[in-house]
Design a protein around this motif. Structure first.
Motif, PDB file in Angstrom:
ATOM      1  N   GLY A  30     -23.092   3.188  42.380  1.00  0.00           N
ATOM      2  CA  GLY A  30     -24.515   3.080  42.660  1.00  0.00           C
ATOM      3  C   GLY A  30     -25.233   2.150  41.695  1.00  0.00           C
ATOM      4  N   LEU A  31     -26.498   1.930  41.988  1.00  0.00           N
ATOM      5  CA  LEU A  31     -27.315   1.035  41.176  1.00  0.00           C
ATOM      6  C   LEU A  31     -28.710   1.633  41.058  1.00  0.00           C
ATOM      7  CD1 LEU A  31     -27.449  -1.732  39.740  1.00  0.00           C
ATOM      8  CD2 LEU A  31     -28.265  -2.685  41.883  1.00  0.00           C
ATOM      9  N   GLU A  32     -29.164   1.799  39.845  1.00  0.00           N
ATOM     10  CA  GLU A  32     -30.478   2.379  39.569  1.00  0.00           C
ATOM     11  C   GLU A  32     -31.506   1.255  39.419  1.00  0.00           C
ATOM     12  OE1 GLU A  32     -31.139   5.805  38.487  1.00  0.00           O
ATOM     13  OE2 GLU A  32     -29.138   6.408  39.146  1.00  0.00           O
ATOM     14  N   LEU A  40     -31.588  -2.218  36.976  1.00  0.00           N
ATOM     15  CA  LEU A  40     -31.859  -3.553  37.522  1.00  0.00           C
ATOM     16  C   LEU A  40     -33.056  -4.189  36.811  1.00  0.00           C
ATOM     17  CD1 LEU A  40     -30.888  -5.550  39.716  1.00  0.00           C
ATOM     18  CD2 LEU A  40     -32.594  -4.541  41.230  1.00  0.00           C
ATOM     19  N   GLN A  41     -34.090  -3.402  36.550  1.00  0.00           N
ATOM     20  CA  GLN A  41     -35.274  -3.916  35.844  1.00  0.00           C
ATOM     21  C   GLN A  41     -34.935  -4.329  34.418  1.00  0.00           C
ATOM     22  OE1 GLN A  41     -37.732  -0.453  36.534  1.00  0.00           O
ATOM     23  NE2 GLN A  41     -38.844  -1.452  38.210  1.00  0.00           N
ATOM     24  N   GLY A  79     -33.446 -12.493  33.624  1.00  0.00           N
ATOM     25  CA  GLY A  79     -34.304 -13.204  34.578  1.00  0.00           C
ATOM     26  C   GLY A  79     -33.743 -13.095  35.990  1.00  0.00           C
ATOM     27  N   TRP A  80     -34.611 -12.834  36.952  1.00  0.00           N
ATOM     28  CA  TRP A  80     -34.133 -12.622  38.327  1.00  0.00           C
ATOM     29  C   TRP A  80     -33.495 -13.869  38.918  1.00  0.00           C
ATOM     30  CZ3 TRP A  80     -35.908 -15.334  42.521  1.00  0.00           C
ATOM     31  CH2 TRP A  80     -37.125 -16.020  42.391  1.00  0.00           C
ATOM     32  N   ALA A  93     -36.740 -10.625  45.436  1.00  0.00           N
ATOM     33  CA  ALA A  93     -35.370 -10.736  44.921  1.00  0.00           C
ATOM     34  C   ALA A  93     -34.887  -9.396  44.385  1.00  0.00           C
ATOM     35  CB  ALA A  93     -35.298 -11.802  43.829  1.00  0.00           C
ATOM     36  N   MET A  94     -35.737  -8.712  43.647  1.00  0.00           N
ATOM     37  CA  MET A  94     -35.365  -7.409  43.096  1.00  0.00           C
ATOM     38  C   MET A  94     -35.081  -6.412  44.222  1.00  0.00           C
ATOM     39  SD  MET A  94     -35.329  -7.549  39.738  1.00  0.00           S
ATOM     40  CE  MET A  94     -35.713  -5.957  39.034  1.00  0.00           C
TER      41      MET A  94
END
Length: 114
Positions: A36-38, A42-43, A50-51, A78-79
């Protein structure tokens, strides 16, 4: 502590894991798909990298976006896309001593773990 983030069947991930193992670097592997990904992770990664650097524009998932989506991409979109489609995150992301590194280059890893 060292953690490698990515997708297990990615060739670049395989190279990075092989390098780390060959150089006796203990690490944990976090598979975006399996583990999974929180949003918070990601932030944090986006703040460090940088995104624009994180967004994988070469992958199939990005290429399948509409032209309008591609042309109007910004940090927020993008996020959202990276959270929804983890394959859109460039791989690997390595976190070592609270520093973030993206991609795999043996020379860079040699410097990081010198």
């Amino acid at each position: 502590m060292t953690t490698l983030y990515g997708i297990k069947n990615c060739d670049t991930i395989k190279k990075a894991k092989a390098w780390l193992s060959a150089n006796n670097v203990e690490f944990t592997f976090h598979d975006y798909r399996a583990d999974g990904l929180e949003l918070e992770w990601l932030q944090n990664a986006e703040q460090a990298l940088g995104w624009e650097q994180m967004l994988n524009k070469r992958g199939t998932t990005f290429r399948q976006l509409s032209d309008e989506q591609k042309q109007n991409i910004n940090k927020e979109s993008a996020m959202s896309l990276m959270l929804e489609h983890v394959a859109m995150i460039k791989r690997p992301i390595l976190i070592h001593n609270n520093q973030y590194f993206i991609g795999f280059k043996a020379d860079q890893y040699s410097e990081v773990f010198a």
